[in-house]
Design a protein around this motif. Structure first.
Motif, PDB file in Angstrom:
ATOM      1  N   UNK A   1      68.260 -27.894  89.237  1.00  0.00           N
ATOM      2  CA  UNK A   1      66.853 -27.477  89.311  1.00  0.00           C
ATOM      3  C   UNK A   1      65.955 -28.246  88.339  1.00  0.00           C
ATOM      4  N   UNK A   2      66.235 -29.522  88.181  1.00  0.00           N
ATOM      5  CA  UNK A   2      65.488 -30.343  87.232  1.00  0.00           C
ATOM      6  C   UNK A   2      64.083 -30.653  87.744  1.00  0.00           C
ATOM      7  N   UNK A   3      63.251 -31.051  86.800  1.00  0.00           N
ATOM      8  CA  UNK A   3      61.940 -31.621  87.103  1.00  0.00           C
ATOM      9  C   UNK A   3      61.874 -33.000  86.467  1.00  0.00           C
ATOM     10  N   UNK A   4      61.192 -33.915  87.161  1.00  0.00           N
ATOM     11  CA  UNK A   4      61.066 -35.283  86.675  1.00  0.00           C
ATOM     12  C   UNK A   4      59.667 -35.502  86.103  1.00  0.00           C
ATOM     13  N   UNK A   5      59.602 -36.121  84.925  1.00  0.00           N
ATOM     14  CA  UNK A   5      58.334 -36.513  84.349  1.00  0.00           C
ATOM     15  C   UNK A   5      58.024 -37.952  84.729  1.00  0.00           C
ATOM     16  N   UNK A   6      56.912 -38.176  85.412  1.00  0.00           N
ATOM     17  CA  UNK A   6      56.517 -39.498  85.877  1.00  0.00           C
ATOM     18  C   UNK A   6      55.304 -39.985  85.087  1.00  0.00           C
ATOM     19  N   UNK A   7      55.235 -41.297  84.844  1.00  0.00           N
ATOM     20  CA  UNK A   7      54.137 -41.898  84.105  1.00  0.00           C
ATOM     21  C   UNK A   7      53.484 -42.982  84.953  1.00  0.00           C
ATOM     22  N   UNK A   8      52.175 -42.872  85.146  1.00  0.00           N
ATOM     23  CA  UNK A   8      51.431 -43.839  85.943  1.00  0.00           C
ATOM     24  C   UNK A   8      50.979 -45.017  85.075  1.00  0.00           C
ATOM     25  N   UNK A   9      50.597 -46.151  85.687  1.00  0.00           N
ATOM     26  CA  UNK A   9      50.152 -47.301  84.909  1.00  0.00           C
ATOM     27  C   UNK A   9      48.981 -47.019  83.977  1.00  0.00           C
ATOM     28  N   UNK A  10      48.117 -46.065  84.337  1.00  0.00           N
ATOM     29  CA  UNK A  10      46.968 -45.763  83.487  1.00  0.00           C
ATOM     30  C   UNK A  10      47.298 -44.788  82.358  1.00  0.00           C
TER      31      UNK A  10
END
Length: 275
Positions: free
Chosen positions: A129-138
């Motif tokens: 039941x994980x969640x992923x932290x995503x980072x955008x170019x900005x």
């Protein structure tokens, strides 16, 4: 003849590594797949290992796994005593179609972002039941449920230049009882199907995760343990085009194995459930 080649490797990216992302760039973590096949469209690699993110950060709320955490480090991790689902870490690492030497470089994030049906880090994190932290170019960030990240064979929700920064596994999932089944054509071969069932201690619930046999992860949740017929019917309604076909198995073969192993998982967890 036009020879395409990588002309630059950025060894010290900024804390906002995608700020100058451009066409022809690729993220470099372990590189075990990136360096194994021709990459004619790439011109520049951005080395994420230079950011030195802490690979594994346990806390009272759960476990944070950096995208650059190697399979070796995850395999060697000793979970807290009450994180009984932590046995799945070793199980999932051992499901890799690779040698232990590759574990030294291959990363959790790399396996997830490849988004292959048989990616064992996908199986592990969806089941827990994980969640992923995503980072955008900005520099902006968003989180997505692990279940929703992979959308098909080698397809996911990442936008151009967006990066998987971390995986957050909640403590409550790490305290669950587990049962798993995996099938491959050879002992060290790619998974044909890989299923994990989890159950909250003191309850008779069931969370069943189906992967490898499907182009994207499928998860079925039951508040109480279903009977055999209900479980089989839940698998029957998986859309036909979701089942995966490759030399390791046809869709019908994978559906059959999934139904067989799902029943084994149901019986194993039911044997330890409250009456």
């Amino acid at each position: 003849m036009d020879l395409n080649t990588i002309t630059e490797v950025v060894r010290r990216p900024s804390a906002q590594p995608g700020a100058d992302w451009r066409e022809g760039d690729a993220w470099l973590a372990g590189g075990t797949w990136l360096f194994s096949v021709e990459q004619p469209d790439l011109r520049r690699l951005i080395d994420l290992t230079a950011l030195r993110w802490d690979p594994l950060v346990p806390s009272d709320t759960g476990l944070e796994i950096a995208a650059t955490c190697t399979i070796r480090d995850l395999y060697a991790f000793a979970p807290r005593d009450d994180w009984i689902a932590g046995t799945l870490f070793a199980t999932s690492c051992e499901a890799f179609l690779s040698s232990f030497k590759v574990w030294n470089s291959a990363t959790v994030g790399g396996n997830i972002c490849m988004s292959l049906p048989a990616g064992p880090m996908i199986t592990l994190t969806v089941a827990l039941e994980a969640r992923y932290g995503l980072m955008a170019p900005d520099g902006s960030a968003r989180t997505v449920d692990a279940l929703d990240f992979v959308t098909g064979d080698r397809q996911n929700v990442l936008s151009p230049g967006e990066i998987l920064r971390r995986v957050d596994i909640p403590a409550h999932a790490l305290r669950k009882r587990t049962a798993h089944r995996r099938f491959s054509l050879t002992r060290l071969g790619r998974s044909t199907v890989f299923l994990i069932g989890t159950q909250t201690p003191g309850t008779s619930d069931l969370l069943l995760t189906v992967t490898a046999g499907t182009t994207r992860p499928v998860r079925m949740a039951f508040d109480t343990m279903p009977d055999a017929r209900t479980l089989q019917q839940s698998i029957d309604v998986i859309p036909a085009d979701t089942w995966f076909a490759d030399p390791n198995g046809t869709p019908d073969h994978r559906r059959h194995l999934t139904k067989h192993f799902a029943e084994e998982i149901r019986r194993e967890l039911m044997a330890g459930s409250p009456a």
